[in-house]
Design an enzyme around this catalytic site. Structure first.
Site, PDB file in Angstrom:
ATOM      1  N   ILE A  21       8.455   3.975  35.730  1.00 28.07           N
ATOM      2  CA  ILE A  21       8.055   5.248  36.354  1.00 28.07           C
ATOM      3  C   ILE A  21       8.601   6.363  35.468  1.00 28.07           C
ATOM      4  O   ILE A  21       9.746   6.295  35.003  1.00 28.07           O
ATOM      5  CB  ILE A  21       8.562   5.379  37.809  1.00 28.07           C
ATOM      6  CG1 ILE A  21       8.113   6.712  38.428  1.00 28.07           C
ATOM      7  CG2 ILE A  21      10.057   5.200  37.922  1.00 28.07           C
ATOM      8  CD1 ILE A  21       8.286   6.765  39.956  1.00 28.07           C
ATOM      9  N   ALA A  22       7.766   7.359  35.179  1.00 27.85           N
ATOM     10  CA  ALA A  22       8.220   8.483  34.351  1.00 27.85           C
ATOM     11  C   ALA A  22       7.394   9.724  34.655  1.00 27.85           C
ATOM     12  O   ALA A  22       6.206   9.635  34.973  1.00 27.85           O
ATOM     13  CB  ALA A  22       8.119   8.148  32.868  1.00 27.85           C
ATOM     14  N   VAL A  23       8.066  10.859  34.537  1.00 27.02           N
ATOM     15  CA  VAL A  23       7.431  12.157  34.762  1.00 27.02           C
ATOM     16  C   VAL A  23       7.410  12.896  33.425  1.00 27.02           C
ATOM     17  O   VAL A  23       8.402  12.873  32.674  1.00 27.02           O
ATOM     18  CB  VAL A  23       8.234  12.963  35.822  1.00 27.02           C
ATOM     19  CG1 VAL A  23       7.649  14.359  36.019  1.00 27.02           C
ATOM     20  CG2 VAL A  23       8.273  12.206  37.153  1.00 27.02           C
ATOM     21  N   GLU A  51      15.058  -2.235  38.074  1.00 27.39           N
ATOM     22  CA  GLU A  51      16.218  -2.168  37.177  1.00 27.39           C
ATOM     23  C   GLU A  51      16.267  -0.771  36.583  1.00 27.39           C
ATOM     24  O   GLU A  51      15.222  -0.196  36.279  1.00 27.39           O
ATOM     25  CB  GLU A  51      16.092  -3.149  36.007  1.00 27.39           C
ATOM     26  CG  GLU A  51      16.230  -4.599  36.389  1.00 27.39           C
ATOM     27  CD  GLU A  51      14.912  -5.330  36.245  1.00 27.39           C
ATOM     28  OE1 GLU A  51      13.920  -4.709  35.836  1.00 27.39           O
ATOM     29  OE2 GLU A  51      14.879  -6.531  36.568  1.00 27.39           O
ATOM     30  N   TYR A  70      16.634   7.140  43.175  1.00 32.62           N
ATOM     31  CA  TYR A  70      16.471   5.912  43.955  1.00 32.62           C
ATOM     32  C   TYR A  70      17.419   5.898  45.155  1.00 32.62           C
ATOM     33  O   TYR A  70      17.028   5.505  46.261  1.00 32.62           O
ATOM     34  CB  TYR A  70      16.701   4.679  43.064  1.00 32.62           C
ATOM     35  CG  TYR A  70      15.756   4.606  41.878  1.00 32.62           C
ATOM     36  CD1 TYR A  70      14.390   4.831  42.026  1.00 32.62           C
ATOM     37  CD2 TYR A  70      16.233   4.315  40.604  1.00 32.62           C
ATOM     38  CE1 TYR A  70      13.530   4.769  40.938  1.00 32.62           C
ATOM     39  CE2 TYR A  70      15.379   4.244  39.514  1.00 32.62           C
ATOM     40  CZ  TYR A  70      14.032   4.482  39.685  1.00 32.62           C
ATOM     41  OH  TYR A  70      13.184   4.421  38.608  1.00 32.62           O
TER      42      TYR A  70
HETATM   43  C1  LIG Z   1      13.851   9.893  36.759  1.00 37.18           C
HETATM   44  C2  LIG Z   1      12.609  10.775  36.851  1.00 37.18           C
HETATM   45  C3  LIG Z   1      11.384   9.866  37.089  1.00 37.18           C
HETATM   46  C4  LIG Z   1      12.764  11.728  38.056  1.00 37.18           C
HETATM   47  O1  LIG Z   1      11.570  12.435  38.231  1.00 37.18           O
HETATM   48  P1  LIG Z   1      11.560  13.941  38.752  1.00 37.18           P
HETATM   49  O2  LIG Z   1      10.183  14.249  39.203  1.00 37.18           O
HETATM   50  O3  LIG Z   1      12.157  14.831  37.733  1.00 37.18           O
HETATM   51  O4  LIG Z   1      12.559  13.862  39.984  1.00 37.18           O
HETATM   52  P2  LIG Z   1      12.429  14.625  41.365  1.00 37.18           P
HETATM   53  O5  LIG Z   1      12.216  16.081  41.112  1.00 37.18           O
HETATM   54  O6  LIG Z   1      11.443  13.932  42.231  1.00 37.18           O
HETATM   55  O7  LIG Z   1      13.898  14.438  41.941  1.00 37.18           O
HETATM   56  C5  LIG Z   1      14.182  13.563  43.010  1.00 37.18           C
HETATM   57  C6  LIG Z   1      15.678  13.404  43.102  1.00 37.18           C
HETATM   58  O8  LIG Z   1      16.138  12.687  41.956  1.00 37.18           O
HETATM   59  C7  LIG Z   1      17.404  13.199  41.535  1.00 37.18           C
HETATM   60  N1  LIG Z   1      17.240  13.782  40.207  1.00 37.18           N
HETATM   61  C8  LIG Z   1      16.103  13.865  39.485  1.00 37.18           C
HETATM   62  N2  LIG Z   1      16.358  14.385  38.273  1.00 37.18           N
HETATM   63  C9  LIG Z   1      17.677  14.636  38.225  1.00 37.18           C
HETATM   64  C10 LIG Z   1      18.526  15.160  37.225  1.00 37.18           C
HETATM   65  N3  LIG Z   1      18.071  15.546  36.025  1.00 37.18           N
HETATM   66  N4  LIG Z   1      19.844  15.260  37.516  1.00 37.18           N
HETATM   67  C11 LIG Z   1      20.335  14.877  38.704  1.00 37.18           C
HETATM   68  N5  LIG Z   1      19.565  14.366  39.707  1.00 37.18           N
HETATM   69  C12 LIG Z   1      18.242  14.245  39.461  1.00 37.18           C
HETATM   70  C13 LIG Z   1      17.804  14.241  42.569  1.00 37.18           C
HETATM   71  O9  LIG Z   1      18.516  13.569  43.588  1.00 37.18           O
HETATM   72  C14 LIG Z   1      16.450  14.696  43.081  1.00 37.18           C
HETATM   73  O10 LIG Z   1      16.530  15.220  44.376  1.00 37.18           O
HETATM   74  P3  LIG Z   1      16.850  16.793  44.592  1.00 37.18           P
HETATM   75  O11 LIG Z   1      15.818  17.541  43.823  1.00 37.18           O
HETATM   76  O12 LIG Z   1      16.728  16.958  46.076  1.00 37.18           O
HETATM   77  O13 LIG Z   1      18.232  17.002  44.041  1.00 37.18           O
HETATM   78  C15 LIG Z   1      12.436  11.646  35.562  1.00 37.18           C
HETATM   79  O14 LIG Z   1      13.671  12.273  35.270  1.00 37.18           O
HETATM   80  C16 LIG Z   1      11.989  10.867  34.342  1.00 37.18           C
HETATM   81  O15 LIG Z   1      10.790  10.681  34.120  1.00 37.18           O
HETATM   82  N6  LIG Z   1      12.972  10.389  33.548  1.00 37.18           N
HETATM   83  C17 LIG Z   1      12.646   9.631  32.311  1.00 37.18           C
HETATM   84  C18 LIG Z   1      12.081   8.269  32.654  1.00 37.18           C
HETATM   85  C19 LIG Z   1      13.034   7.478  33.541  1.00 37.18           C
HETATM   86  O16 LIG Z   1      14.234   7.490  33.358  1.00 37.18           O
HETATM   87  N7  LIG Z   1      12.441   6.745  34.508  1.00 37.18           N
HETATM   88  C20 LIG Z   1      13.197   5.886  35.395  1.00 37.18           C
HETATM   89  C21 LIG Z   1      13.337   4.558  34.794  1.00 37.18           C
HETATM   90  S1  LIG Z   1      14.275   3.443  35.831  1.00 37.18           S
END
Ligand SMILES: CC(C)(COP(=O)(O)OP(=O)(O)OC[C@H]1O[C@@H](n2cnc3c(N)ncnc32)[C@H](O)[C@@H]1OP(=O)(O)O)[C@@H](O)C(=O)NCCC(=O)NCCS
Length: 175
Positions: free
Chosen positions: A90-92, A124, A136
């Site tokens: 999963i990635a954004v 994982e 998560y």
């Molecule tokens: C992990 C990832 C998918 C999160 O997506 P996102 O859309 O930015 O996250 P969201 O805005 O939905 O955040 C949901 C919650 O995640 C946590 N979170 C997300 N990004 C965070 C950050 N940079 N630092 C701390 N907490 C974070 C927070 O708890 C957040 O809730 P809050 O906004 O109420 O504090 C994104 O950072 C990403 O694509 N990372 C690279 C790929 C990756 O690591 N994928 C997961 C592989 S296991």
């Protein structure tokens, strides 16, 4: 593949956010997100296999539409095996992060999996990936163990995370 429209449509900024199944036409943008997001991105052939040949696979995108222009903002692949859904990736897109798109995409996947009989979720995550681990945990996953040296590039451990019960009560709470 037929176009399967959204489970959830929501506003994002001044645009509209749609969660739907991935299509071949999305692959270029999906692969770009994967490459920007991971130090070990999947080969293109893996996405093609998941999309076209793996019956257990459900491939998802979040699409943003702003002033008639559509763009893929996030992608995910989940495997449905018996009563378990395994979040494979999963990635954004970096410029769309911290807009709750990741958590909403994950909730859409869990809802879809529950409707297909999944009762548990599993994934994982790299030990150092604190952003993902936090997301998560926020959605109810618990850390259930480690796979030592799981990632071949850094020898980093994987944290195993479980969501023990996906049921109507959980989905209502997530909503
Ligand atoms: C992990 C990832 C998918 C999160 O997506 P996102 O859309 O930015 O996250 P969201 O805005 O939905 O955040 C949901 C919650 O995640 C946590 N979170 C997300 N990004 C965070 C950050 N940079 N630092 C701390 N907490 C974070 C927070 O708890 C957040 O809730 P809050 O906004 O109420 O504090 C994104 O950072 C990403 O694509 N990372 C690279 C790929 C990756 O690591 N994928 C997961 C592989 S296991």
């Amino acid at each position: 593949m037929s176009r399967r429209r959204s489970l959830i449509d929501q506003a994002v900024g001044n645009g509209r956010l749609t969660f739907r199944r991935m299509e071949q036409a999305d692959l270029e943008q999906v692969i770009a997100i994967d490459q920007k997001s991971f130090t070990l991105p999947w080969p293109v052939s893996s996405f093609q296999y998941e999309l076209a040949h793996n019956d257990t696979s459900r491939c998802w995108v979040a699409e943003v539409e702003i002033e008639g222009k559509r763009r893929i903002a996030a992608m995910a692949v989940a495997w449905l095996i018996l009563d378990e859904v395994h979040i494979a990736t999963i990635a954004v897109e970096p410029e769309y992060r911290r807009m709750k798109i990741g958590q909403k995409l994950l909730i859409a996947i869990l809802k879809d999996a529950q409707a297909s009989g999944a009762r548990h979720a599993f994934l994982e995550v790299r030990e150092t990936n604190l952003a993902a681990r936090k997301m998560y945990l926020k959605l109810g996953f618990e850390e259930a163990g480690k796979r030592p040296h799981y990632y071949s590039d850094t020898q980093e451990d994987a944290i195993l995370m479980n969501l023990d019960t996906i049921d109507a009560a959980l989905l209502e709470w997530l909503d």
